[in-house]
Design an enzyme around this catalytic site. Structure first.
Site, PDB file in Angstrom:
ATOM      1  N   GLU A 120       2.098   8.881   0.269  1.00  8.97           N
ATOM      2  CA  GLU A 120       1.518   7.600  -0.147  1.00  8.97           C
ATOM      3  C   GLU A 120       0.840   7.728  -1.504  1.00  8.97           C
ATOM      4  O   GLU A 120       0.323   8.791  -1.874  1.00  8.97           O
ATOM      5  CB  GLU A 120       0.491   7.130   0.905  1.00  8.97           C
ATOM      6  N   SER A 122      -1.881   7.670  -4.174  1.00  3.16           N
ATOM      7  CA  SER A 122      -3.249   8.157  -3.966  1.00  3.16           C
ATOM      8  C   SER A 122      -4.269   7.256  -4.644  1.00  3.16           C
ATOM      9  O   SER A 122      -4.319   7.164  -5.868  1.00  3.16           O
ATOM     10  CB  SER A 122      -3.398   9.574  -4.517  1.00  3.16           C
ATOM     11  N   ALA A 123      -5.107   6.624  -3.817  1.00  2.00           N
ATOM     12  CA  ALA A 123      -6.184   5.792  -4.364  1.00  2.00           C
ATOM     13  C   ALA A 123      -7.423   6.638  -4.654  1.00  2.00           C
ATOM     14  O   ALA A 123      -8.465   6.123  -5.036  1.00  2.00           O
ATOM     15  CB  ALA A 123      -6.512   4.656  -3.406  1.00  2.00           C
ATOM     16  N   HIS A 214      18.512   7.937  13.570  1.00  4.59           N
ATOM     17  CA  HIS A 214      18.117   7.695  14.962  1.00  4.59           C
ATOM     18  C   HIS A 214      16.697   7.118  15.016  1.00  4.59           C
ATOM     19  O   HIS A 214      16.449   6.103  15.682  1.00  4.59           O
ATOM     20  CB  HIS A 214      18.197   9.008  15.758  1.00  4.59           C
ATOM     21  N   ARG A 223      10.443  -3.200  15.211  1.00  6.17           N
ATOM     22  CA  ARG A 223       9.818  -4.000  14.150  1.00  6.17           C
ATOM     23  C   ARG A 223      10.696  -5.144  13.646  1.00  6.17           C
ATOM     24  O   ARG A 223      10.182  -6.027  12.960  1.00  6.17           O
ATOM     25  CB  ARG A 223       9.415  -3.081  12.984  1.00  6.17           C
TER      26      ARG A 223
END
Ligand SMILES: Cc1cc2nc3c(=O)[nH]c(=O)nc-3n(C[C@H](O)[C@H](O)[C@H](O)COP(=O)(O)OP(=O)(O)OC[C@H]3O[C@@H](n4cnc5c(N)ncnc54)[C@H](O)[C@@H]3O)c2cc1C
Length: 307
Positions: A120, A122-123, A214, A223
């Site tokens: 992710e 990076s904040a 898979h 979702r």
């Protein structure tokens, strides 16, 4: 589209490059590579890389030396057999790597799918952009009266307008304060890793997300389901279209045996058999709870234009 001219130029440059390879390629996925597909107001999904195609699933299933393709018809039949009988490991031989931009509250649902690899934005290191998810008016809805975990009718008139105003004003104020805290003019400036705690859950984050086919199907079944929250469902629906281009036989089998299929409990199967034999089965006689009975009725009821 939430991409800057520089980012678009980078994507164009990537798309302009080609390289000869001995690896299998999926023509449908080659056409998709790197392009950003918009989702929600500032989000997107784009394919960064992939491995395998329909034939690779068959190759693994047959543990063969060549491409695994006996004939296109054979391949499709085999893939449908594997999907129907939960023989899942051949599907794990295909992988996909996505770049996704999504609101933090959607990321919190998404990250629960543990069988993927994630990196992710990076904040702590970078300053987050002033980009917040503000729902379109038709998605500003009331709490559902029948489902604690869902929404009902769209809010109307003044109430809808007030909600949207609150969302916009709070997002803007929080971001103004974030900027004010990290700014270094005339002050030391708060660390980014601390200042971010003041940002709301509708701010956008980004990640690279890599998963095998898979586990991707497992994600999509949950979702892309009509009961999934709209804001994650639209990402899943975009991904469904990409997967359909990538592995068309596998995707069709997934649609038929997972996405469009239903699970019936032993009591439901028994009730269905008795109904087919002409018995007027009631909820009390079925052994099903009131909620199960309602769900069962939804599955078996037929109306013009679909069940
Ligand atoms: C409609 C809906 C409502 C939800 N509501 C809530 C909620 O109220 N609260 C909440 O906390 N979550 C909620 N969730 C999240 C849900 O419980 C799962 O965490 C999420 O769907 C991920 O599913 P998964 O664990 O099967 O996926 P993955 O993490 O991708 O795992 C895939 C499969 O791998 C296996 N697996 C992976 N890791 C492990 C492990 N450590 N141990 C054993 N087996 C493992 C399991 O078989 C699992 O099904 C909800 C999900 C949905 C779709």
């Amino acid at each position: 589209m939430p991409l800057s001219p520089e980012q678009l130029a980078e994507i164009d440059a990537q798309r302009a490059q080609t390289a000869p390879t001995r690896r299998v390629v999926s023509p449908g996925m080659e056409a998709q590579l790197y392009s950003a597909h918009p989702v929600l107001d500032h989000g997107f999904v784009r394919v960064i890389d992939y491995m395998g195609d329909d034939a690779a699933i068959c190759q693994a299933a047959r543990v063969s030396y060549g491409t695994g393709t006996k004939s296109v018809q054979n391949d499709e039949g085999l893939i449908r057999y594997l999907m129907r009988h939960w023989h899942s490991t051949p599907f794990e031989m295909c992988e996909i790597k996505l770049h996704v931009k999504l609101p933090v509250f959607v990321a919190r649902q998404w990250i629960r799918h543990r069988t993927a690899n994630v990196n992710e934005y990076s904040a702590r290191y970078s300053i987050l952009d002033r980009e917040f998810y503000i729902p379109a008016p038709e998605h500003v809805a009331a709490q559902s009266a029948v489902n604690n975990q869902g929404r009902g009718e769209a809010l109307q008139g003044k109430e809808a307008a007030r909600v949207l105003e609150i969302l916009k004003a709070d997002s803007a104020r929080c971001y103004d304060n974030y900027e004010a805290m990290i700014g270094q003019e005339g002050q030391q400036g708060l660390a980014r890793e601390l200042a971010r705690m003041n940002l709301p859950a509708n701010i956008y984050t980004q990640w690279y997300w890599k998963v095998d086919l898979h586990n991707l199907f497992h994600f999509l079944r949950l979702r892309a389901d009509p009961h999934a929250q709209y804001e994650i469902r639209v990402y899943a629906e975009t991904m469904c279209r990409l997967v359909a281009d990538w592995v068309p036989f596998a995707y069709k089998a997934f649609e038929d045996y997972r996405l469009g299929a239903v699970n019936l409990s032993a009591q439901m199967v028994d009730s269905l058999r008795r109904m087919l034999a002409g018995e007027a089965v009631t909820q009390e006689a079925s052994g099903l709870s009131a909620r199960e009975w309602r769900e069962f009725q939804e599955v078996i009821s037929y109306s013009e234009g679909g069940a």
